[in-house]
Design an enzyme around this catalytic site. Structure first.
Site, PDB file in Angstrom:
ATOM      1  N   GLU A 369       0.813  -1.217   0.000  1.00 34.91           N
ATOM      2  CA  GLU A 369       0.000   0.000   0.000  1.00 34.91           C
ATOM      3  C   GLU A 369       0.848   1.271   0.000  1.00 34.91           C
ATOM      4  OE1 GLU A 369      -3.230   0.066   2.874  1.00 34.91           O
ATOM      5  OE2 GLU A 369      -3.153  -2.112   2.964  1.00 34.91           O
ATOM      6  N   GLU A 663       2.094  -6.354  10.858  1.00 41.14           N
ATOM      7  CA  GLU A 663       0.762  -5.755  10.846  1.00 41.14           C
ATOM      8  C   GLU A 663      -0.208  -6.577  11.693  1.00 41.14           C
ATOM      9  OE1 GLU A 663      -2.616  -4.322   7.592  1.00 41.14           O
ATOM     10  OE2 GLU A 663      -1.047  -5.733   6.989  1.00 41.14           O
TER      11      GLU A 663
END
Length: 778
Positions: A369, A663
């Protein structure tokens, strides 16, 4: 002696004319070229240059400067930064040549969650201004214009996400020197840019260091995998390319599959409820020219990786390849050390995670991202401000957050915000609590760390609009599940619109994304309304906005706190929301009455024990979990969580060989399969616990003008140290246990004063001098 016109910025733009631009990832890097003659010996020269795209400039065959990925990443619709380089050493009397390589960069390349191209324009453009002062005092200016020529370069394709592909056989050094015949090249078109051109406002991106392979394996015949031992952001430098025509392919990744090969499947972007998605690429390719000493080093892409698969090179040697660490060149201002290797690992993994995500803007990950998620920076900014000087760098990004703010005060989830909206259920969902609140909390974090009001002053109006939006949202709508007449306190209950909530708790299930989207997250949102309103009252006082404004925000904070208590505390003084995150928030945000804190803290411990003494928090509350325990009588539980090595936990990451923070808590599962990004700094905000509790250094006034040292003992830790470069000088704290005695040593700047508290409870005022040593029996 200086050129009289050198202070002006002429801003002449030219763009590449493309009849039909190739698909993203297939577009070449262009060469824009001009020659000029200097009438006498140059004694001073300055090149101002910028682009809609990404450039690398050369004068007479020599690269200009060492900055990478210029002109950087800003909200291009509103502002573009230009760079200025001293170039007198590159100029000569007589013919000269200036060449710029120009690629897509952030402006036109793949961008954001779904890597959508052409966000800010369909063409790449360049603006260059060279001002030269000659020995005879005359000035000469060279501008981008009709005299320039353009042609594709040897870089056949380049994209920040997809990688760079070049054919070294097409590289011609003569192109970069005067005298080259470019008459067959195309003429660029004049171009108009409405965005403001501004000078750089933060440290630039550079190649910071290089790493050599720790091992090289051959999982399949002819396929080699180099392990650099560290997950980074950057690219590879390949020093051996093979004979002419040989094709070498480099695939970059964070993890290996069961066969020991690089895998990218965990980085594919396919969000629940969003049609389509993209696969992670991170692939570079080079065709060799067979030239001795030729090196492949891409400058128009970056990758997040620890491992590189190399195909097409034959036998592979460690001397063939390096990993180049690339990120914003931020000054290190704080550190931590301990005799305990586990704590050293955790701190270094956090530092490397931030370094991997400090490329121009604070990103969520350097792979799939690379987006400036506001929620990630909201939780990590205090830790980052301890580790590095991020004041100007963070403020530069916050200016884009302000530019992206909606007229009604909504803050976008990501900045610089994508110009082409995300399709699917996340469209038009901006304004999430805990994400938008970054416009209030981050400037205050910078003020506390650096004793500077610059960020507070510049963000004040945007923060006012954000809190007004949150207040209006709370008062103006109700969650559909609520029926009957609204109670008076619901005016302050923020239960409307979409919120991410406590994102990615260990047991989170996002398979039913529609249910997640519609869930009532008022526990989180109302808590942030109360905190941001209280912070606004403090900011108003700092900026001298007047007592009326401060009182107005204090009243809003009181109203939101009261609403939170009425909704989420039962008659017995216990929370109705049975999650670790809600209990942590209640304690850390001061949402519960003092008389109920002990019971809430005990319930938090019970929830932790019920989870097998494992972390149960997500993005928003993880930074506050251990402090909430230590501050409320449970430091032993805080240390148990800190050192827990089964999932979910920080030390489980260590047991799986992580070198950056994951994450997901389960980033690599028990079967060795990777999930989501393996380089997210958010959960690394726990590093603040190492600074403030393990080492014991706590800030009591902005810039550490007043500080407090009180190490919290536990976990069998027998020594720790930390240092901080404050605005007044270096502050150092070190303690250790020797033969049953606790020994503390503190060094401070003369202007700072502190209170030192020993484990036996004795306090020592440290107001004068610069050094102090204390000890006590344990």
């Amino acid at each position: 002696m200086s050129c009289e016109c050198a202070g002006d910025l002429a801003t002449a733009w030219i763009r590449v004319a493309e009849a039909s631009p190739a698909p993203v990832g297939e577009r070449p890097v262009y060469l824009l070229r001009s020659e000029f003659t200097l009438r006498s010996m140059p004694v001073e020269g300055s090149l101002r240059i910028t682009a809609q795209g990404m450039y690398c400039a050369f004068i007479n065959g020599v690269r200009v400067g060492d900055a990478e990925l210029r002109p950087g990443f800003t909200q291009f619709e509103h502002r573009i930064e230009f760079q200025e380089y001293p170039v007198s050493h590159l100029l000569r009397e007589g013919p000269n040549a200036i060449v710029a390589q120009l690629g897509d960069g952030w402006f036109r390349g793949a961008n954001g969650i779904l890597q959508i191209p052409d966000q800010w324009g369909a063409h790449v453009a360049l603006s260059a201004q060279l001002d030269v002062t000659m020995r005879d005092g005359n000035c000469q200016r060279v501008l981008t214009g009709t005299g320039w020529r353009v042609a594709p370069s040897h870089i056949m394709a380049a994209d920040l996400f997809r990688g760079q592909r070049e054919d070294r056989r097409r590289f011609d050094r003569a192109v970069y020197l005067p005298g080259h015949d470019d008459s067959s090249w195309d003429q660029p078109l004049p171009h108009v840019v409405a965005a403001a051109l501004l000078p750089p406002s933060a440290p630039t991106v550079r190649c910071i260091e290089s790493l050599v392979p720790q091992s090289i394996t051959e999982p399949r015949p002819g396929v080699w995998v180099a392990d650099f031992g560290q997950n980074i952001n950057g690219w590879t430098r390949l020093r051996r390319l093979g004979p002419a025509g040989n094709v070498v392919t480099l695939t970059h990744g964070e993890a290996l599959d069961a066969a020991g090969d690089v895998t990218l499947t965990h980085l594919d972007v396919h969000f629940p409820g969003i049609d389509g998605g993209v696969d992670c690429h991170q692939v570079d390719q080079v065709v060799s020219a067979g030239r001795e000493g030729d090196v492949f080093e891409p400058h128009f892409t970056t990758h997040g990786f620890r491992y590189v698969r190399v195909e097409g090179l034959g036998a592979m040697h460690a001397s063939d390849i390096e990993a180049v660490v690339v990120h914003s060149d931020l000054r290190r201002i704080g550190g931590f050390d301990s005799h305990d290797e586990r704590l050293r690992w955790l701190h270094e993994a956090t530092v490397w995670s931030f370094r991997g995500n400090a490329c121009e803007i604070p990103t969520d990950c350097p792979t799939r991202e690379r987006a400036g998620w506001t929620g990630d920076w909201q939780v990590f900014a205090p830790t980052a401000a301890y580790l590095f000087d991020v004041e100007s760098w963070s403020l530069r990004w916050l200016r884009d957050v302000m530019l992206d703010q909606h007229a009604d005060g909504i803050i976008e989830h990501i900045s610089p915000a994508e110009r082409r909206p995300i399709p699917g259920p996340l469209a038009d969902t901006h304004g999430s609590a805990g994400w938008g609140d970054v416009i209030v909390s981050a400037p205050l974090d910078l003020y506390d760390a650096y004793a500077s009001t610059t960020a507070l002053a510049q963000s004040w109006d945007a923060a006012v609009r954000w809190v007004a939006y949150a207040e209006a949202s709370a008062a103006g709508a109700r969650h559909p599940s609520r029926t009957g007449p609204a109670a008076p306190h619901e005016r302050y209950l923020w239960d409307s619109r979409f919120h991410f909530g406590e994102w990615l708790e260990p047991d989170a299930d996002l398979r039913d994304f529609g249910a997640f989207m519609g869930a009532d997250k008022s526990e989180v949102a109302t808590a942030y309304l109360a905190r941001s309103a209280a912070q606004m009252a403090r900011i108003a006082d700092i900026l001298g906005k007047g007592t009326d404004i401060g009182k107005r925000y204090s009243a809003l904070a009181d109203g939101a706190r009261d609403a939170w208590q009425r909704e989420f505390i039962d008659a017995d003084g216990r929370l109705r929301v049975g999650t670790q995150a809600a209990h942590v928030r209640a304690l850390h945000f001061g949402l519960v009455p003092e008389c109920q804190r002990a019971a809430i803290a005990a319930d938090l411990v019970a929830l932790i024990r019920a989870a097998g003494t494992h972390v149960g928090t997500g993005f928003l509350s993880t930074p506050y979990l251990l402090p909430a325990l230590a501050d409320n009588g449970f430091p032993d539980v805080a240390y148990e969580l800190l050192l827990q090595d089964t999932p979910p936990s920080w030390m489980y990451m260590r047991s799986k060989g992580a070198t950056t923070i994951w994450e997901d808590w389960n980033g690599i599962d028990g079967e060795g399969i990777a999930h989501a990004s393996l380089n997210h700094y958010s959960k690394g905000a726990v590093a603040s616990f190492l600074h403030r509790y393990v080492a014991g250094l706590r800030l009591r006034a902005p810039g550490y003008r007043v500080f407090h040292v009180e190490p919290v003992m536990g976990g069998g830790i027998t020594g720790a140290s930390t240092w901080q470069d404050t605005p007044y000088g270096r502050l150092e704290v070190a303690w250790r246990v020797v033969a049953g005695r606790f020994r503390l040593e503190v060094t401070k700047p003369e202007q700072c004063r502190g209170l030192l508290v020993l484990p036996d409870g004795r306090a020592h005022a440290f107001d004068t001098g610069t050094g102090c040593k204390l000890e006590c029996a344990l």
